[in-house]
Enzyme design. Structure first.
Site, PDB file in Angstrom:
ATOM      1  N   ASP A 258      -2.300  -2.291 -12.078  1.00 39.12           N
ATOM      2  CA  ASP A 258      -1.019  -1.921 -12.680  1.00 39.12           C
ATOM      3  C   ASP A 258      -0.689  -2.960 -13.752  1.00 39.12           C
ATOM      4  O   ASP A 258       0.257  -3.758 -13.608  1.00 39.12           O
ATOM      5  CB  ASP A 258       0.064  -1.868 -11.613  1.00 39.12           C
ATOM      6  CG  ASP A 258      -0.246  -0.840 -10.528  1.00 39.12           C
ATOM      7  OD1 ASP A 258      -0.092   0.349 -10.799  1.00 39.12           O
ATOM      8  OD2 ASP A 258      -0.678  -1.252  -9.433  1.00 39.12           O
TER       9      ASP A 258
ATOM     10  N   GLY B 257       3.227   0.023   1.173  1.00 40.45           N
ATOM     11  CA  GLY B 257       2.475   0.482   2.336  1.00 40.45           C
ATOM     12  C   GLY B 257       1.233   1.278   1.964  1.00 40.45           C
ATOM     13  O   GLY B 257       0.745   1.211   0.839  1.00 40.45           O
TER      14      GLY B 257
ATOM     15  N   ARG C 172      -3.109   6.215  -3.908  1.00 37.86           N
ATOM     16  CA  ARG C 172      -3.129   7.615  -4.329  1.00 37.86           C
ATOM     17  C   ARG C 172      -4.515   8.253  -4.219  1.00 37.86           C
ATOM     18  O   ARG C 172      -4.631   9.474  -4.270  1.00 37.86           O
ATOM     19  CB  ARG C 172      -2.601   7.742  -5.755  1.00 37.86           C
ATOM     20  CG  ARG C 172      -1.153   7.298  -5.895  1.00 37.86           C
ATOM     21  CD  ARG C 172      -0.667   7.399  -7.326  1.00 37.86           C
ATOM     22  NE  ARG C 172       0.671   6.823  -7.476  1.00 37.86           N
ATOM     23  CZ  ARG C 172       1.795   7.475  -7.246  1.00 37.86           C
ATOM     24  NH1 ARG C 172       1.752   8.735  -6.862  1.00 37.86           N
ATOM     25  NH2 ARG C 172       2.964   6.887  -7.402  1.00 37.86           N
TER      26      ARG C 172
ATOM     27  N   GLY D 156      -7.616  -3.494  -1.584  1.00 37.34           N
ATOM     28  CA  GLY D 156      -6.973  -4.231  -2.660  1.00 37.34           C
ATOM     29  C   GLY D 156      -5.807  -5.058  -2.146  1.00 37.34           C
ATOM     30  O   GLY D 156      -5.630  -6.225  -2.522  1.00 37.34           O
ATOM     31  N   HIS D 157      -5.003  -4.475  -1.253  1.00 37.61           N
ATOM     32  CA  HIS D 157      -3.896  -5.217  -0.648  1.00 37.61           C
ATOM     33  C   HIS D 157      -4.422  -6.368   0.213  1.00 37.61           C
ATOM     34  O   HIS D 157      -3.850  -7.470   0.209  1.00 37.61           O
ATOM     35  CB  HIS D 157      -3.044  -4.287   0.222  1.00 37.61           C
ATOM     36  CG  HIS D 157      -2.345  -3.208  -0.537  1.00 37.61           C
ATOM     37  ND1 HIS D 157      -2.724  -1.889  -0.463  1.00 37.61           N
ATOM     38  CD2 HIS D 157      -1.287  -3.249  -1.387  1.00 37.61           C
ATOM     39  CE1 HIS D 157      -1.922  -1.166  -1.227  1.00 37.61           C
ATOM     40  NE2 HIS D 157      -1.058  -1.963  -1.805  1.00 37.61           N
TER      41      HIS D 157
ATOM     42  N   LEU E 238      -1.801   0.708   2.987  1.00 35.81           N
ATOM     43  CA  LEU E 238      -2.579  -0.436   2.526  1.00 35.81           C
ATOM     44  C   LEU E 238      -4.077  -0.131   2.467  1.00 35.81           C
ATOM     45  O   LEU E 238      -4.611   0.639   3.261  1.00 35.81           O
ATOM     46  CB  LEU E 238      -2.339  -1.631   3.453  1.00 35.81           C
ATOM     47  CG  LEU E 238      -0.864  -2.044   3.635  1.00 35.81           C
ATOM     48  CD1 LEU E 238      -0.761  -3.225   4.564  1.00 35.81           C
ATOM     49  CD2 LEU E 238      -0.210  -2.358   2.288  1.00 35.81           C
ATOM     50  N   HIS E 239      -4.742  -0.767   1.498  1.00 35.32           N
ATOM     51  CA  HIS E 239      -6.190  -0.627   1.341  1.00 35.32           C
ATOM     52  C   HIS E 239      -6.777  -2.006   1.065  1.00 35.32           C
ATOM     53  O   HIS E 239      -6.059  -3.025   1.122  1.00 35.32           O
ATOM     54  CB  HIS E 239      -6.526   0.363   0.227  1.00 35.32           C
ATOM     55  CG  HIS E 239      -5.839   0.103  -1.072  1.00 35.32           C
ATOM     56  ND1 HIS E 239      -6.089  -1.009  -1.852  1.00 35.32           N
ATOM     57  CD2 HIS E 239      -4.879   0.799  -1.739  1.00 35.32           C
ATOM     58  CE1 HIS E 239      -5.354  -0.996  -2.928  1.00 35.32           C
ATOM     59  NE2 HIS E 239      -4.584   0.086  -2.895  1.00 35.32           N
TER      60      HIS E 239
END
Length: 285
Positions: A152, A31, A189, A36-37, A33-34
């Site tokens: 990641d 969740g 983050r 990138g998502h 979300l930005h």
């Protein structure tokens, strides 16, 4: 868009899609979300007929209870983003649905070596939590494709290994790092950065790029240690605290040797109370 909170109903829906030969894509998230998502969702639409996004803040992958407590929960906003991007199913289980017997009694899945080095040393148990929840999602949904960001990077390597070694018939597709205009890698983050930290944060990638350029200009890895030390000094001067900043073999994350042609810079740093991660590939021709 269907919102499904329990495994049984999700399986019924997926069974129907499988019967009519629909290809299923999974975008696992926690969740908050930005963009990138969103880019992962758009990518998934190029491969899959049915796009499923999961939102589950997985307690097993947090080795800091305060970090888990403070992780942003933005369901209403996330719902709007997913609906606007024509996601077919939002899987939104609670902790009891995913861990009915509690985390301590949960069977877990762990990829050896890769889970214990680099970031695995800094965050013991983190990748065990990631691979366990991903395995559960793969078993429940049985997607044809699953989509992950390259920010990641170690996590991506671990999931690719998991799929290969457990013989999943799932194609893992990765998305290059999505950045803001100032170069900062997008992350949930980043919302925790204060106004001053937001100004400093882009220097992380700037210093990573500088490190990469110096090594490529020299054309060999003999200067790696000196360049890394110089970059660490720059990071400290800018106000970062360094957890990880080093160069590794691209596929194994071992320390490179003179024969290494493909490497990656991995960085995990703290800026105030926010942990930022980033990376950059270095390929010699």
């Amino acid at each position: 868009m269907y919102i499904i909170k329990d495994v049984e109903n999700l399986r019924k829906k997926i069974k129907y899609f499988k019967i009519i030969n629909k290809k299923i894509g999974l975008v696992p998230t926690m969740g908050n979300l930005h963009n990138g998502h969103i880019q992962l969702i758009l990518l998934s639409k190029k491969y899959a007929d049915i796009v499923i996004v999961s939102i589950f803040i997985n307690p097993m992958q947090f080795n800091n209870l305060l970090d888990l407590k403070n992780y942003p929960r933005t369901f209403e906003r996330d719902y709007t983003i997913l609906k606007n991007n024509n996601v077919d199913i939002l899987f939104f289980p609670d902790i009891h649905e995913m861990y009915p017997n509690g985390i301590k009694n949960q069977t877990f899945v762990q990829v050896p070596k890769l889970s214990d080095i680099v970031e695995g040393q800094s965050r013991p148990g983190h990748f065990k939590g990631v691979t366990t929840i991903i395995t559960k999602l793969f078993n429940i949904i049985q997607p044809d494709f699953s989509f992950f960001g390259e920010k990641d990077y170690q996590q991506l390597l671990i999931i690719q290994t998991l799929v290969k070694e457990l013989n999943y018939a799932i194609k893992i597709i990765s998305l290059p790092i999505v950045r803001s205009k100032n170069g900062l890698a997008l992350s949930s983050r980043n919302n925790n950065l204060n106004s001053q930290e937001i100004k400093i944060a882009p220097y992380l990638y700037e210093i990573i790029e500088r490190t990469s350029e110096k090594i490529i200009q020299e054309g060999n890895i003999n200067i790696i240690e000196n360049v890394i030390n110089e970059s660490k000094i720059l990071l400290l001067k800018k106000g970062f605290s360094i957890d990880i900043f080093n160069i590794y073999k691209y596929k194994t994350l071992d320390i490179p040797d003179k024969k290494t042609q493909k490497m990656i810079i991995l960085a995990s740093v703290w800026l105030g109370n926010t942990r930022l991660i980033d990376n950059k590939k270095i390929f010699f021709s």
